[in-house]
Design a protein around this motif. Structure first.
Motif, PDB file in Angstrom:
ATOM      1  N   PHE A  51       0.827  -1.206   0.000  1.00 57.75           N
ATOM      2  CA  PHE A  51       0.000   0.000   0.000  1.00 57.75           C
ATOM      3  C   PHE A  51       0.865   1.261   0.000  1.00 57.75           C
ATOM      4  N   VAL A  52       1.932   1.245   0.785  1.00 57.82           N
ATOM      5  CA  VAL A  52       2.806   2.413   0.881  1.00 57.82           C
ATOM      6  C   VAL A  52       3.453   2.722  -0.462  1.00 57.82           C
ATOM      7  N   TYR A  53       3.982   1.704  -1.130  1.00 58.47           N
ATOM      8  CA  TYR A  53       4.714   1.950  -2.376  1.00 58.47           C
ATOM      9  C   TYR A  53       3.794   2.195  -3.559  1.00 58.47           C
ATOM     10  N   ASN A  54       2.601   1.649  -3.529  1.00 65.18           N
ATOM     11  CA  ASN A  54       1.641   2.017  -4.559  1.00 65.18           C
ATOM     12  C   ASN A  54       1.316   3.503  -4.465  1.00 65.18           C
ATOM     13  N   ALA A  55       1.144   4.003  -3.249  1.00 65.52           N
ATOM     14  CA  ALA A  55       0.870   5.427  -3.059  1.00 65.52           C
ATOM     15  C   ALA A  55       2.055   6.272  -3.492  1.00 65.52           C
ATOM     16  N   VAL A  80       6.967  -1.594  -6.667  1.00 66.00           N
ATOM     17  CA  VAL A  80       5.679  -2.281  -6.776  1.00 66.00           C
ATOM     18  C   VAL A  80       5.792  -3.587  -7.571  1.00 66.00           C
ATOM     19  N   PRO A  81       6.475  -3.611  -8.728  1.00 64.69           N
ATOM     20  CA  PRO A  81       6.611  -4.905  -9.425  1.00 64.69           C
ATOM     21  C   PRO A  81       7.361  -5.943  -8.592  1.00 64.69           C
ATOM     22  N   HIS A  82       8.341  -5.506  -7.815  1.00 67.30           N
ATOM     23  CA  HIS A  82       9.092  -6.420  -6.960  1.00 67.30           C
ATOM     24  C   HIS A  82       8.221  -6.912  -5.801  1.00 67.30           C
ATOM     25  N   LEU A  83       7.430  -6.005  -5.238  1.00 68.37           N
ATOM     26  CA  LEU A  83       6.517  -6.409  -4.176  1.00 68.37           C
ATOM     27  C   LEU A  83       5.491  -7.405  -4.690  1.00 68.37           C
ATOM     28  N   ARG A 137      17.452  -8.460   3.496  1.00 71.55           N
ATOM     29  CA  ARG A 137      17.590  -9.357   2.349  1.00 71.55           C
ATOM     30  C   ARG A 137      18.497 -10.549   2.688  1.00 71.55           C
ATOM     31  N   GLY A 138      19.569 -10.291   3.425  1.00 71.17           N
ATOM     32  CA  GLY A 138      20.459 -11.374   3.820  1.00 71.17           C
ATOM     33  C   GLY A 138      19.919 -12.181   4.988  1.00 71.17           C
ATOM     34  N   LEU A 139      19.137 -11.532   5.848  1.00 75.07           N
ATOM     35  CA  LEU A 139      18.605 -12.183   7.036  1.00 75.07           C
ATOM     36  C   LEU A 139      17.573 -13.254   6.693  1.00 75.07           C
ATOM     37  N   LEU A 140      16.697 -12.988   5.743  1.00 73.39           N
ATOM     38  CA  LEU A 140      15.574 -13.885   5.480  1.00 73.39           C
ATOM     39  C   LEU A 140      16.019 -15.303   5.116  1.00 73.39           C
ATOM     40  N   PRO A 141      16.966 -15.486   4.194  1.00 77.15           N
ATOM     41  CA  PRO A 141      17.399 -16.866   3.925  1.00 77.15           C
ATOM     42  C   PRO A 141      18.250 -17.453   5.047  1.00 77.15           C
ATOM     43  N   ARG A 142      19.079 -16.620   5.678  1.00 70.94           N
ATOM     44  CA  ARG A 142      20.015 -17.134   6.679  1.00 70.94           C
ATOM     45  C   ARG A 142      19.330 -17.538   7.973  1.00 70.94           C
ATOM     46  N   VAL A 143      18.380 -16.725   8.433  1.00 71.92           N
ATOM     47  CA  VAL A 143      17.747 -16.950   9.737  1.00 71.92           C
ATOM     48  C   VAL A 143      16.370 -17.600   9.611  1.00 71.92           C
ATOM     49  N   THR A 147      14.006 -19.248   0.904  1.00 72.22           N
ATOM     50  CA  THR A 147      14.815 -19.468  -0.285  1.00 72.22           C
ATOM     51  C   THR A 147      13.914 -19.582  -1.507  1.00 72.22           C
ATOM     52  N   GLY A 148      14.499 -19.331  -2.664  1.00 71.07           N
ATOM     53  CA  GLY A 148      13.748 -19.444  -3.907  1.00 71.07           C
ATOM     54  C   GLY A 148      12.867 -18.256  -4.210  1.00 71.07           C
ATOM     55  N   GLY A 149      13.035 -17.163  -3.489  1.00 70.62           N
ATOM     56  CA  GLY A 149      12.226 -15.964  -3.704  1.00 70.62           C
ATOM     57  C   GLY A 149      11.972 -15.258  -2.389  1.00 70.62           C
ATOM     58  N   GLY A 150      11.022 -14.336  -2.410  1.00 71.66           N
ATOM     59  CA  GLY A 150      10.623 -13.658  -1.190  1.00 71.66           C
ATOM     60  C   GLY A 150      11.431 -12.454  -0.795  1.00 71.66           C
ATOM     61  N   VAL A 151      12.484 -12.117  -1.571  1.00 73.86           N
ATOM     62  CA  VAL A 151      13.323 -10.958  -1.249  1.00 73.86           C
ATOM     63  C   VAL A 151      13.465 -10.016  -2.448  1.00 73.86           C
ATOM     64  N   ALA A 152      12.546 -10.116  -3.396  1.00 72.17           N
ATOM     65  CA  ALA A 152      12.632  -9.272  -4.594  1.00 72.17           C
ATOM     66  C   ALA A 152      12.574  -7.787  -4.251  1.00 72.17           C
ATOM     67  N   PHE A 153      11.864  -7.452  -3.183  1.00 67.55           N
ATOM     68  CA  PHE A 153      11.721  -6.059  -2.776  1.00 67.55           C
ATOM     69  C   PHE A 153      13.069  -5.369  -2.595  1.00 67.55           C
ATOM     70  N   TYR A 154      14.065  -6.123  -2.153  1.00 66.48           N
ATOM     71  CA  TYR A 154      15.372  -5.538  -1.839  1.00 66.48           C
ATOM     72  C   TYR A 154      16.377  -5.677  -2.981  1.00 66.48           C
TER      73      TYR A 154
END
Length: 213
Positions: A51-55, A80-83, A137-143, A147-154
């Protein structure tokens, strides 16, 4: 050195250090970096960012021809495309903005007729994503084992070298033809943007199943 001799980007940074630090150390972010959240909790943050980035990006589209705000509107920054990729990855379907997120969105869309205010929100979000966001971006796969996606925003590879982009961005801030009063208004709006972000993170935390300390 006199105040007028200080580059504006430094004035903005120095004037907002305290509120910036509070945003970085909010309970939600603290739990995220401590590995105490669920992946689903992070997905709720992605939902609010939608919502924030669409605005923000629709406001940028409206101001793209403005001589001051327009140069800040950079195609390679669009989130927005990454989100949208991350939303599909986390299986989010019916998206709902929290009340604090709605207030944040209202503040952004209110800058349709205030280029300086738009730049304040643009600066607060994107430069933060380019800095602290990379740690997430580094935290999500490590902790969290994402994996395989979920960090496109960064993913900002389309921008090219980040230091070079930051230098160009700071130059735009320094060279914009704002007088002292307008610069003061912009600094105040940057502080407000951080406060709105903190409120959103606080509400996320309050509506999250609290992890053990």
């Amino acid at each position: 050195m006199s105040e007028t001799a200080i580059p504006f980007h430094q004035t903005v940074r120095r004037s907002t250090l305290a509120v910036h630090d509070r945003a970085n150390h909010s309970p939600f972010m603290g739990a995220l970096f401590d590995g105490r959240l669920r992946v689903a909790d992070y997905a709720r943050l992605v939902e609010q960012y939608w919502f924030v980035y669409n605005a923000l990006e629709s406001t940028g589209d409206a101001l793209v021809d403005d001589p001051v705000a327009g140069p800040f509107v950079t195609e390679e920054l669009r989130r927005v495309p990454h989100l949208a990729q991350d939303i599909r990855f986390y299986g989010l379907t019916e998206l709902t903005a929290l009340p604090a997120t709605e207030r944040y969105v209202d503040a952004i869309t209110a800058t349709y007729d205030w280029p300086g205010g738009f730049v304040a929100h643009h600066y607060t979000r994107y430069l933060g994503d380019l800095a602290g966001g990379q740690a997430i971006r580094g935290l999500l796969p490590r902790v969290y084992g994402v994996t395989g996606g979920g960090v496109a925003f960064y993913d900002f590879r389309e921008l090219g070298p980040t230091p070079r982009f930051r230098d160009r961005y700071r130059a735009l801030l320094d060279e914009a033809p704002w007088d002292a009063d307008e610069r003061a208004r912009i600094v105040a709006e940057v502080e407000r943007a951080f406060e709105l972000n903190i409120a959103m993170l606080t509400e996320l935390w309050e509506t999250t199943e609290q992890p053990a300390a």
